[in-house]
Design an enzyme around this catalytic site. Structure first.
Site, PDB file in Angstrom:
ATOM      1  CG  HIS A  76      -7.808  -4.179  10.033  1.00  0.00           C
ATOM      2  ND1 HIS A  76      -6.290  -4.287  10.249  1.00  0.00           N
ATOM      3  CD2 HIS A  76      -7.509  -4.616   8.733  1.00  0.00           C
ATOM      4  CE1 HIS A  76      -5.560  -4.494   8.997  1.00  0.00           C
ATOM      5  NE2 HIS A  76      -6.730  -4.845   8.487  1.00  0.00           N
ATOM      6  CE  LYS A 134      -6.496  -8.657   9.411  1.00  0.00           C
ATOM      7  NZ  LYS A 134      -5.069  -8.225   9.254  1.00  0.00           N
ATOM      8  CB  THR A 135      -4.503 -14.735   6.842  1.00  0.00           C
ATOM      9  OG1 THR A 135      -5.666 -13.277   6.626  1.00  0.00           O
ATOM     10  CG2 THR A 135      -5.227 -15.387   5.843  1.00  0.00           C
ATOM     11  CE  LYS A 166      -6.311  -4.229   4.363  1.00  0.00           C
ATOM     12  NZ  LYS A 166      -7.005  -4.686   5.310  1.00  0.00           N
ATOM     13  NE  ARG A 207      -0.342  -9.091   1.390  1.00  0.00           N
ATOM     14  CZ  ARG A 207      -1.158  -8.619   2.559  1.00  0.00           C
ATOM     15  NH1 ARG A 207      -2.064  -9.207   2.639  1.00  0.00           N
ATOM     16  NH2 ARG A 207      -0.463  -7.674   3.538  1.00  0.00           N
ATOM     17  CG  ASP A 267      -7.819  -8.005   6.180  1.00  0.00           C
ATOM     18  OD1 ASP A 267      -7.117  -7.520   6.745  1.00  0.00           O
ATOM     19  OD2 ASP A 267      -7.705  -6.729   4.846  1.00  0.00           O
ATOM     20  NE  ARG A 285      -2.086  -1.106   3.466  1.00  0.00           N
ATOM     21  CZ  ARG A 285      -1.636  -0.575   4.097  1.00  0.00           C
ATOM     22  NH1 ARG A 285      -1.957   1.024   4.412  1.00  0.00           N
ATOM     23  NH2 ARG A 285      -1.308  -0.657   5.609  1.00  0.00           N
ATOM     24  CB  SER A 333      -0.978  -6.449   6.865  1.00  0.00           C
ATOM     25  OG  SER A 333       0.035  -7.193   6.286  1.00  0.00           O
TER      26      SER A 333
END
Length: 533
Positions: free
Chosen positions: A219, A243-244, A200, A324, A258, A60, A239
């Protein structure tokens, strides 16, 4: 204008004043992959997955993100953290982007965000790249065919990676720009091929719209017990904090990885897919994500293919550490078919502590939960943002400051009120370093993290003995079956305990200094309870 796909001229892209030579409307994954290959946008990977390189931008670009300063939102936006763009500059940007895409091909997807129909946001995504169409088709939610005939977008994204912004003319910083106008209900993205900007941007819009309805945008990833959708858990984190990985638990049902909302009825996924990091991915630690990389239609960004075998080399970071994979939720065998669940019984705040100070898990009081939520301490992980090459300690309020249009206290108070209403148990989990800081210690063993989380989510962790941490005041388990006891007390993992104490004092000081900005906006009990040893 040539149209490929089912097209409704009354609501078509031409109503925006765009003049493409060909519109590819709501193509399915096989057609999008074929178009992307024919246009030279990438190559096929194992299993019919698609591999793309994003060029200069491999993460990003938060410094290039803008909110148009409009009268209707002037008093609601947290301008200290959201860069403003003048309305006339946005208008020039829009006109110039429309001229730029004139005569070319455009790929259009009509999608929506929000599994809860009462809080759904219909979004039209228009992009130059076929693989961006495939990516966003995975990441947002796909309407049923009958819904497309009457689809009326509430927000539109125009994404032109080949467009270069002019800072002087468009009121921005560089040739890259991500700008949202809430009054025009329009998002413009230019100068970057990084697909994550699309999803996003939608998240940021929902973060503005939902609090006014009493819905907490989060988030976070989320899952629930396989046999009980009311036994839900959410995992906050930036990130790279897990989380994933941690929500993709084969023993529980995945809701999403997410972005979610928490309404009076329960939690719901904003998205229809997952966007997982793949650097150093292996089948033993993350079997479901690993398997998803070889599913037909999965999109892999900046992942290297072995030139001899054609297999993915997830250890090769030549393009970026931020490699990713994007895939639809139904790739995960134990994913929820509704993306809905009850209110969360457990709230997990994930932090990647590069200082090596925090324990692997701690139980928080409601006041401490608000404190750590507003603090949002973690370490940015290499590659997540352009120019970041190694972990960097940071405080990102609400575990997602770049995506929060409103002041942090708005979200903090929403979270606290929902915890009070429903009695959710809150945990702080460190997936960062132990045995010393980054460069000295080692990353927290994922098997230990999984074991501690399993005990927290099934309730058994509440039955063990706890100690009060002398630096942060939260409760830390003393002994947990299946977890090395020494790991639970990070001071004992350091070669020099005095060095640990000095590092802990330093980190506490950073927390106090950072939280000063919120003190006048929160209750006295939060200040009194937080860090109370």
């Amino acid at each position: 204008m040539k149209t490929i796909g089912v097209w409704n001229e009354a609501r078509g892209v031409d109503t925006m004043g765009l003049a493409p030579s060909c519109v590819h409307y709501n193509l399915l994954p096989p057609a999008l992959i074929q178009a992307a290959i024919e246009r030279g946008e990438g190559q096929l990977g194992p299993g019919g997955s698609f591999v793309a390189l994003t060029g200069e931008h491999t993460g990003r670009s938060p410094k290039d993100k803008y909110t148009v300063r409009e009268a209707s939102i002037e008093d609601d936006i947290w301008w200290d953290s959201n860069q403003a763009m003048a309305p006339d500059a946005f208008d020039r940007l829009y006109q110039d982007m429309k001229s730029h895409v004139e005569g070319g091909d455009l790929f259009v997807q009509d999608l929506y965000a929000g599994a809860d129909a009462s809080h759904r946001l219909d979004v039209r995504v228009i992009t130059e790249l076929a693989w961006h169409g495939l990516f966003i088709r995975h990441m947002l939610r796909r309407p049923e065919c009958p819904e497309l005939a009457s689809f009326d977008p509430q927000f539109t994204i125009l994404n032109a990676p080949s467009f270069s912004a002019d800072p002087e003319r468009h009121g921005c910083r560089s040739s890259t720009v991500i700008a949202v106008s809430f009054e025009r209900r329009l998002i413009l993205i230019g100068g970057t091929s990084y697909a994550g900007e699309n999803k996003k941007s939608v998240f940021s819009v929902l973060n503005y719209l939902l609090p006014a309805r009493g819905v907490m945008p989060m988030h976070c990833s989320a899952n629930h017990a396989t046999s009980n959708s009311d036994d839900a858990a959410v995992f906050f984190g930036l990130s790279g904090t897990g989380k994933t990985t941690l929500s993709a638990d084969p023993s529980r049902t995945l809701i999403g990885d997410d972005e979610h909302g928490w309404s009076d009825e329960g939690i719901f996924n904003f998205e229809g897919g997952c966007y997982a990091k793949t650097i150093k991915l292996n089948a033993d630690d993350e079997p479901q994500i690993y398997a998803a990389t070889e599913k037909f239609g999965s999109v892999l960004e900046n992942v290297v293919l072995d030139p001899t075998t054609g297999a993915y080399d997830f250890n090769d970071s030549r393009h970026t550490e931020n490699t990713r994979v994007a895939y639809p939720l139904d790739v995960i065998s134990n994913a929820s078919r509704t993306s809905l669940a009850g209110v969360p019984k457990n709230i997990v705040m994930l932090t990647c502590d590069a200082f090596g100070v925090l324990p692997p898990i701690a139980r928080l009081t409601p006041a401490q939960a608000m404190y750590h939520f507003l603090s949002g301490f973690t370490a940015k992980v290499a590659g997540t943002e352009k120019g970041l090459t190694e972990p960097e300690p940071t405080f990102s309020t609400c575990f997602g400051a770049p995506f929060m249009p409103r002041r942090p206290e708005v979200y903090g108070k929403l979270l606290r009120s929902k915890i009070a209403q429903h009695g959710s148990v809150c945990w702080l989990v460190n997936t960062g370093w132990t045995g010393g800081p980054y460069g000295v210690g080692s990353r927290m063993p994922i098997q230990a993290t999984r074991a501690l989380l399993a005990a927290a989510l099934d309730g058994s962790l509440n039955d063990v003995a706890f100690r009060k941490d002398r630096f942060f005041g939260f409760e830390v388990p003393v002994e947990v079956p299946g977890v090395e006891t020494g790991l639970l007390d990070p001071r004992t993992t350091w070669a020099d305990p005095d060095a640990y104490d000095a590092q802990a004092d330093r980190l506490v000081g950073m927390f106090v200094k950072n939280f000063a900005q919120y003190e006048e906006h929160v209750g006295d009990d939060v200040i009194a309870e937080a860090l109370k040893a």
